[in-house]
Design an enzyme around this catalytic site. Structure first.
Site, PDB file in Angstrom:
ATOM      1  N   TYR A   4       3.610 -55.360  53.167  1.00 44.24           N
ATOM      2  CA  TYR A   4       4.061 -53.958  53.220  1.00 44.24           C
ATOM      3  C   TYR A   4       4.892 -53.662  54.462  1.00 44.24           C
ATOM      4  CZ  TYR A   4       1.150 -53.031  49.229  1.00 44.24           C
ATOM      5  OH  TYR A   4       0.628 -53.054  47.965  1.00 44.24           O
ATOM      6  N   GLU A   9       2.129 -58.186  45.809  1.00 44.65           N
ATOM      7  CA  GLU A   9       2.231 -56.737  46.055  1.00 44.65           C
ATOM      8  C   GLU A   9       3.335 -56.484  47.071  1.00 44.65           C
ATOM      9  OE1 GLU A   9      -1.271 -54.603  47.396  1.00 44.65           O
ATOM     10  OE2 GLU A   9      -2.542 -55.658  45.937  1.00 44.65           O
ATOM     11  N   GLU A  67      -6.777 -59.542  49.029  1.00 42.74           N
ATOM     12  CA  GLU A  67      -6.739 -59.157  50.440  1.00 42.74           C
ATOM     13  C   GLU A  67      -8.110 -59.190  51.112  1.00 42.74           C
ATOM     14  OE1 GLU A  67      -4.724 -55.419  50.999  1.00 42.74           O
ATOM     15  OE2 GLU A  67      -2.863 -56.151  50.128  1.00 42.74           O
ATOM     16  N   HIS A  82     -11.098 -56.846  43.452  1.00 46.49           N
ATOM     17  CA  HIS A  82     -10.211 -55.974  44.225  1.00 46.49           C
ATOM     18  C   HIS A  82     -11.077 -54.848  44.808  1.00 46.49           C
ATOM     19  CE1 HIS A  82      -5.772 -54.723  44.720  1.00 46.49           C
ATOM     20  NE2 HIS A  82      -6.465 -53.821  45.380  1.00 46.49           N
TER      21      HIS A  82
HETATM   22  O1  IFM Z   1      -3.397 -49.751  47.327  1.00 44.33           O
HETATM   23  C1  IFM Z   1      -3.494 -50.888  48.136  1.00 44.33           C
HETATM   24  C2  IFM Z   1      -4.035 -52.056  47.346  1.00 44.33           C
HETATM   25  O2  IFM Z   1      -5.261 -51.764  46.777  1.00 44.33           O
HETATM   26  C3  IFM Z   1      -4.190 -53.265  48.240  1.00 44.33           C
HETATM   27  N1  IFM Z   1      -2.964 -53.536  48.962  1.00 44.33           N
HETATM   28  C4  IFM Z   1      -2.334 -52.444  49.644  1.00 44.33           C
HETATM   29  C5  IFM Z   1      -2.147 -51.270  48.694  1.00 44.33           C
HETATM   30  C6  IFM Z   1      -1.473 -50.097  49.432  1.00 44.33           C
HETATM   31  O3  IFM Z   1      -2.272 -49.649  50.481  1.00 44.33           O
END
Ligand code: IFM
Length: 452
Positions: A304, A364, A168, A123
């Protein structure tokens, strides 16, 4: 929000996600080596207010308290990441016993509470010496990542049954290697395609390593997806013209397909040459795509917000522009809130890869709002809307098995430092006191009710 949530199937997994650099702190303890984020945070102007992950939410020392919070929440699974520089302080060589021991303790504490651990191997916190040798632009890093995966899986594979190789890679490529707003802070297009390809190759090598040490484990990758909407210069969809639609198609390719087609179809999407230039043949070697397309057991989807995309400004680096999407409420990050974008992404993946798409987990989803003692209604509304969108996608035939809120705790939000608070649990970074927000209670009730 006033309507009861629809019923989710028996066995659907509710969870929360975090990552190592964003919460652990203790960057010089337990033999951990420096990562690219330790270095980046120390470069003037890189992170708001010069903040660092040195202490973060001090999870390295407070993991037991945090697992207690997870038990109160009633989650079925916890997605965390392993810090590569804790396991291999210089990025190569034997495992650091103290690094492995920390994750042993964490995994055992989770299992004692009946919470399934889901481990992400990368990550974004690459050991600095590997970046000094070229990082992901260097093909050798893929092999190093495979070796690291081998060390971790050999130790934790008896207890960790769900694995994620990379988090990601699309955002790590664009933010870290093209616009330079994340570590390692590189800019331009020159090394972008090697960075894409070597992450994917590293993923494939890690899948093989995990499978060598586990039986019946589920292996995956977590990518970021966005609903891409063509917009005119005013940010509305109504004003989009042909050039905006063409730019949006290009953006969709780069954001949503570049890392998914090779995994599921064994080939890069036609048009990827806009990033790869003439170098493709020297980067993609015989057999690479076979390694990359090793079948996945499941796919992690991080979502998101949607993206409004229009025709590029003159002399722009990239072949698109991203004006603010007009007409939507926004989070503290100014990200547009559009739950239907998540339904669209899920249905889109299902339709784009017929017969190839493994079960999906939403690894996420969440939002940041300014800190304060308010009732946390914005976060609850965001989560409620997006969970309904997941349900709508499932009703349309998409196989979704789990949903994970980002994040359990307020944390170090990369270049934004501690200014963006994503936690179901508020963290006072002066005292490290944890205070569950109203969204924590709301999510706990949802999980308890199961199907409500
Ligand atoms: O905090 C990040 C995460 O590390 C990776 N995905 C998006 C999140 C929010 O920006």
């Amino acid at each position: 929000m006033s309507q009861p949530l629809p019923a989710f199937p028996e066995g659907f997994t509710w969870g929360v996600s975090t990552s190592a650099y964003q919460i652990e702190g203790a960057v010089t303890e337990g033999g951990r080596g420096p990562s690219i984020w330790d270095k980046f945070c120390r470069e003037p102007g890189r992170v708001q207010r010069g903040e660092t992950g040195d202490v973060a939410a001090d999870h390295y020392h407070r993991y037991a308290e945090d697992v207690g919070l997870m038990a109160d929440l009633g989650i079925g699974a916890y997605r965390f990441s392993i810090a590569w520089p804790r396991i291999q302080p210089t990025g190569t060589g034997p495992a650091n016993p103290a690094g492995l021991a920390f994750y042993d303790r964490l995994v055992d504490a989770l299992l004692e509470q009946g919470i399934d651990p889901i481990a992400t191997l990368f990550h974004w916190d690459m050991p600095q010496p590997l970046d000094d040798a070229g990082g992901w632009a260097n093909r050798d890093t893929a092999a190093r990542f495979g070796e690291y995966a081998d060390l971790v899986a050999a130790r934790l594979g008896d207890r960790v049954k769900l694995w994620i190789t990379l988090n990601e890679p699309v955002m790590h490529t664009y933010l870290g290697h093209m616009d330079g707003s994340h570590a390692p802070g590189r800019t331009g297009l020159d090394s972008a395609f090697p960075v894409v390809h070597h992450q994917l190759l590293g993923h494939g090598l890690a899948v093989a390593a995990i499978r060598r040490h586990t039986s019946g484990a589920g292996v995956s990758i977590a990518n970021n997806y966005t609903a891409v909407w063509a917009v005119g210069a005013d940010g509305t969809r109504d004003s989009a013209g042909d050039e905006d639609r063409a730019a949006a198609a290009g953006y969709d390719l780069l954001h949503n397909r570049l890392f998914t087609d090779p995994l599921l179809l064994g080939s890069y999407p036609p048009g990827y040459e806009m990033l790869a230039g003439a170098d493709v043949d020297s980067v993609v070697l015989d057999g690479d795509l076979r390694v990359i397309s090793t079948p996945l057991d499941w796919l992690g989807v991080n979502y998101y917000n949607p993206s409004g995309i229009g025709a590029p400004q003159p002399d722009a680096l990239m072949p698109f522009d991203a004006p603010p999407l007009a007409g939507f409420p926004t989070t503290g990050f100014d990200w547009p809130i559009a739950p239907d974008g998540l339904r669209e992404v899920l249905v889109g993946l299902h339709e784009r890869y017929p017969g190839k798409m493994p079960p999906i987990w939403i690894t996420e989803n969440g939002c940041a709002f300014p800190d304060g003692d308010g009732p946390d209604t914005d976060r609850i509304a965001y989560l409620d809307g997006h969970i309904r969108a997941v349900h709508a996608a499932m009703a349309a035939g998409v196989d979704v098995r789990g949903y994970f809120v980002w994040s359990l705790l307020d944390n170090f939000e990369w270049a934004e430092g501690y200014s963006q608070r994503f936690g179901l649990v508020r963290v006072d970074f002066d005292t490290q006191r944890r205070t569950p927000r109203a969204s924590f209670d709301w999510y706990r009730d949802l999980i308890r009710g199961g199907t409500q």
